[in-house]
Motif scaffolding. Sequence first.
Motif, mmCIF file in Angstrom:
data_model
loop_
_atom_site.group_PDB
_atom_site.id
_atom_site.type_symbol
_atom_site.label_atom_id
_atom_site.label_comp_id
_atom_site.label_asym_id
_atom_site.label_seq_id
_atom_site.Cartn_x
_atom_site.Cartn_y
_atom_site.Cartn_z
ATOM 1 N N ARG A 25 0.926 -1.094 -0.005
ATOM 2 C CA ARG A 25 -0.092 0.007 -0.015
ATOM 3 C C ARG A 25 0.898 1.299 -0.020
ATOM 4 O O ARG A 25 0.580 2.444 -0.849
ATOM 5 C CB ARG A 25 -0.814 -0.049 1.188
ATOM 6 N N LYS A 26 1.848 1.291 0.864
ATOM 7 C CA LYS A 26 2.946 2.204 0.783
ATOM 8 C C LYS A 26 3.538 2.458 -0.511
ATOM 9 O O LYS A 26 4.012 3.972 -0.871
ATOM 10 C CB LYS A 26 3.970 2.247 1.748
ATOM 11 N N GLN A 27 3.591 1.539 -1.459
ATOM 12 C CA GLN A 27 4.099 1.912 -2.495
ATOM 13 C C GLN A 27 3.000 1.943 -3.710
ATOM 14 O O GLN A 27 3.497 2.126 -5.019
ATOM 15 C CB GLN A 27 4.868 0.405 -3.363
ATOM 16 N N LEU A 55 -8.196 5.126 -0.631
ATOM 17 C CA LEU A 55 -7.339 5.810 -1.626
ATOM 18 C C LEU A 55 -7.627 5.445 -3.026
ATOM 19 O O LEU A 55 -7.285 6.081 -4.127
ATOM 20 C CB LEU A 55 -5.954 5.094 -1.502
ATOM 21 N N GLN A 56 -8.431 4.408 -3.337
ATOM 22 C CA GLN A 56 -8.819 4.088 -4.841
ATOM 23 C C GLN A 56 -10.078 4.710 -4.993
ATOM 24 O O GLN A 56 -10.779 4.727 -6.096
ATOM 25 C CB GLN A 56 -9.016 2.658 -4.746
ATOM 26 N N GLY A 57 -10.627 5.350 -3.935
ATOM 27 C CA GLY A 57 -11.816 6.170 -4.165
ATOM 28 C C GLY A 57 -13.289 5.342 -4.227
ATOM 29 O O GLY A 57 -14.302 5.782 -4.579
ATOM 30 N N LYS A 58 -12.846 3.965 -3.473
ATOM 31 C CA LYS A 58 -14.226 3.182 -3.347
ATOM 32 C C LYS A 58 -14.800 3.327 -1.968
ATOM 33 O O LYS A 58 -14.486 2.303 -1.263
ATOM 34 C CB LYS A 58 -13.663 1.798 -3.940
ATOM 35 N N PHE A 59 -15.609 4.375 -1.928
ATOM 36 C CA PHE A 59 -15.989 4.863 -0.569
ATOM 37 C C PHE A 59 -16.857 3.808 0.142
ATOM 38 O O PHE A 59 -16.797 3.691 1.220
ATOM 39 C CB PHE A 59 -16.626 6.300 -0.690
ATOM 40 N N ASP A 86 -16.792 12.145 1.878
ATOM 41 C CA ASP A 86 -16.434 11.889 0.463
ATOM 42 C C ASP A 86 -17.369 11.420 -0.272
ATOM 43 O O ASP A 86 -17.659 11.701 -1.534
ATOM 44 C CB ASP A 86 -15.109 11.277 0.302
ATOM 45 N N GLU A 87 -18.034 10.477 0.126
ATOM 46 C CA GLU A 87 -19.100 9.681 -0.605
ATOM 47 C C GLU A 87 -20.213 10.822 -0.752
ATOM 48 O O GLU A 87 -20.878 10.589 -1.980
ATOM 49 C CB GLU A 87 -19.676 8.240 0.209
ATOM 50 N N CYS A 88 -20.647 11.579 0.068
ATOM 51 C CA CYS A 88 -21.869 12.481 0.008
ATOM 52 C C CYS A 88 -21.402 13.462 -1.064
ATOM 53 O O CYS A 88 -22.265 13.768 -1.886
ATOM 54 C CB CYS A 88 -21.973 13.183 1.426
ATOM 55 N N HIS A 89 -20.120 14.051 -1.092
ATOM 56 C CA HIS A 89 -19.525 15.061 -1.899
ATOM 57 C C HIS A 89 -19.682 14.474 -3.643
ATOM 58 O O HIS A 89 -20.021 15.204 -4.645
ATOM 59 C CB HIS A 89 -18.193 15.473 -1.837
ATOM 60 N N THR A 90 -19.101 13.281 -3.588
ATOM 61 C CA THR A 90 -19.111 12.697 -5.132
ATOM 62 C C THR A 90 -20.271 12.177 -5.374
ATOM 63 O O THR A 90 -20.713 12.167 -6.639
ATOM 64 C CB THR A 90 -17.831 11.836 -5.194
ATOM 65 N N GLY A 91 -20.696 11.242 -4.551
ATOM 66 C CA GLY A 91 -21.885 10.520 -5.139
ATOM 67 C C GLY A 91 -21.735 9.219 -5.787
ATOM 68 O O GLY A 91 -22.578 8.013 -6.044
ATOM 69 N N VAL A 92 -20.414 9.080 -6.318
ATOM 70 C CA VAL A 92 -20.097 7.881 -7.054
ATOM 71 C C VAL A 92 -18.605 7.596 -6.668
ATOM 72 O O VAL A 92 -17.922 8.505 -6.176
ATOM 73 C CB VAL A 92 -20.145 8.237 -8.547
ATOM 74 N N ASP A 93 -18.209 6.328 -6.998
ATOM 75 C CA ASP A 93 -16.663 6.169 -6.778
ATOM 76 C C ASP A 93 -15.509 6.932 -7.715
ATOM 77 O O ASP A 93 -15.908 6.822 -8.804
ATOM 78 C CB ASP A 93 -16.371 4.580 -6.983
ATOM 79 N N ALA A 94 -14.610 7.559 -6.894
ATOM 80 C CA ALA A 94 -13.626 8.141 -7.738
ATOM 81 C C ALA A 94 -12.625 8.141 -7.043
ATOM 82 O O ALA A 94 -12.672 8.251 -5.762
ATOM 83 C CB ALA A 94 -14.059 9.785 -8.246
ATOM 84 N N LYS A 95 -11.492 8.111 -7.733
ATOM 85 C CA LYS A 95 -9.958 8.402 -6.901
ATOM 86 C C LYS A 95 -9.930 9.420 -6.232
ATOM 87 O O LYS A 95 -10.219 10.583 -6.762
ATOM 88 C CB LYS A 95 -9.104 7.945 -7.966
ATOM 89 N N VAL A 96 -9.437 9.572 -4.861
ATOM 90 C CA VAL A 96 -8.984 10.774 -4.344
ATOM 91 C C VAL A 96 -7.743 10.707 -3.854
ATOM 92 O O VAL A 96 -7.008 9.587 -3.842
ATOM 93 C CB VAL A 96 -10.073 10.977 -3.179
ATOM 94 N N GLU A 97 -7.015 11.652 -3.673
ATOM 95 C CA GLU A 97 -5.707 11.521 -3.140
ATOM 96 C C GLU A 97 -5.685 12.117 -1.492
ATOM 97 O O GLU A 97 -6.063 13.235 -1.427
ATOM 98 C CB GLU A 97 -4.701 12.534 -3.987
ATOM 99 N N LEU A 98 -5.428 11.065 -0.708
ATOM 100 C CA LEU A 98 -5.313 11.402 0.821
ATOM 101 C C LEU A 98 -3.893 11.433 1.235
ATOM 102 O O LEU A 98 -3.010 10.565 0.763
ATOM 103 C CB LEU A 98 -6.231 10.330 1.492
ATOM 104 N N CYS A 99 -3.783 12.122 2.143
ATOM 105 C CA CYS A 99 -2.282 12.447 2.888
ATOM 106 C C CYS A 99 -2.138 10.983 3.848
ATOM 107 O O CYS A 99 -3.079 10.749 4.476
ATOM 108 C CB CYS A 99 -2.181 13.499 3.540
#
Length: 542
Positions: A460-462, A495-499, A529-542
Amino acid sequence: MREEEIEKIRGVVRDCVSKHLYSSAIFFADKVAALTNDPADIYMQAQALFLGRHYRRAFHLLNASKIVLRDLRFVYLAAKCLEELKEWDQCLLMLGDAKVDEDGIVYDAKDGNVIDFDKHAEDREINISSAICFLRGKAYGALQNRSQARQWYKAAIKADPLCYEALECLIESHMLTSEEESSLLSSLQSSPEDGWLSSFYSCLIKKYDKQSTIDAKFKKLENESGSVSGSSMITLANNTDLLACKAEYYHQCCEYQKCFELTSALLEKDPFHLKCTLVHLAAAMELGNSNELYLMACNLVKDYPLKALSLFAVGCYYYCIKKYAEARRYFSKATSIDGSFSPAWIGYGNSFAAQEEADQAMSAYRTAARLLPGCHLPTLYIGMEYMRTHSYKLADQFFMQAKAICPSDPLVYNELGVVAYHMKEYGEAVRWFELTLSHIPSALTETWEPTVVNLAHAYRKQRKDLEAISYYEKALTLSTKSLSTYSGLAYTYHLQGKFSAAISYYHKALWLKPDDQFCTEMLNVALMDECHTGVDAKVELC
């Protein structure tokens, strides 16, 4: 007195020895020796004195005889007397000058020629030269010269593979690494009819081969058979020594319940089998069976009050119930009785480590590493202590030393992977964790679930999310009670956006630990995030 009458008295001496009537044996042997002055009768008298614990008198009798200078039997018995008197320097002096190299090859001290140990004794007798080499090893061991002791033990077993005691000392005192043990066994020149012995010896040494290889060794021994006149074929399948070796292997493979069940059955059959008792204690410790440890400790202290194993058992009981100061006291007593008893040294260090007393723990581990050069565990535990105190570079050095001593132990590779992970060398961490899984001798069990999870974390770190998810799911097949697995899987999906999947696994993690701060915060983030997008999408999280 006629020869027939003297021979009759000799028979009485032999009968007295067989019936353990040593005073009678001494009385009659003395009369025979006085009548004949024959070297064989003098030797018989000395043996009777030795068996009757008259060591000083036996030594004087042998030393007064000029034959002691040229007959190895006389030399050996005189040295045995000095061994019982704890006069180790005199014992070595009696055995004479000889040199031995690291390979166990003996040289004459005067001309430097190799001494040939061809077996001149009768068949099924142990070579007297082998016994002398073994006694030299014991003397050097008592004088704390462990290097010389190791070399003479190797010389003893090479001179005659039937000298089991020499191999036992090498194994139990961890004088050789696993590779050196295998090399020594392969160098032994056994007769064809002693093939079973070579197989048995291979089961006694450290067992870090693949499960199929070890199983084949046990199977081969179990199929060894012999017949007794008028009866059917008998095999070694139910031999207690062989089953104790198998229990030891189960413990090494972390199959503690299986090990405990086997040792329990063995101890019902032979309650005083000490090697099996040690493995039984170790399995009970791993299972947290304090009641069994208490009963075993009580019985051992009653039956063997002066043995290191008895005090070690008491220490194990206190360690199991988390009374570390009391455990430490008994582990320390065990090491004072037998300085080469490795389980007590490891327990002594662990009792300090359990209370986060790193300096004292490492001091105990260093002593163990010095006394037990063939055992990688003290070095491994030193590395663990350095890792606990965040000294990762030092930890890595000690883990590499442990790997050099025992390159087949999967636990060493796991710790190297953990160090690499903490040092943010995730590629190296993946490599070490994969090596860990490849060195596990048996099928994956719950014991190795943390390694699988660690490998998933490193992937996951990679940002190799698919590989990470694959290993997280593999970890769940081994254990469904790991918070780290659920939170790691949830975070990877996040991380994959699969909320939706992330939220599901955050909930599962919080079911195991409702107050976990990371999962609580990340669950809120995933819901938003799920509320904001409504669909699965990739996000960048720290």
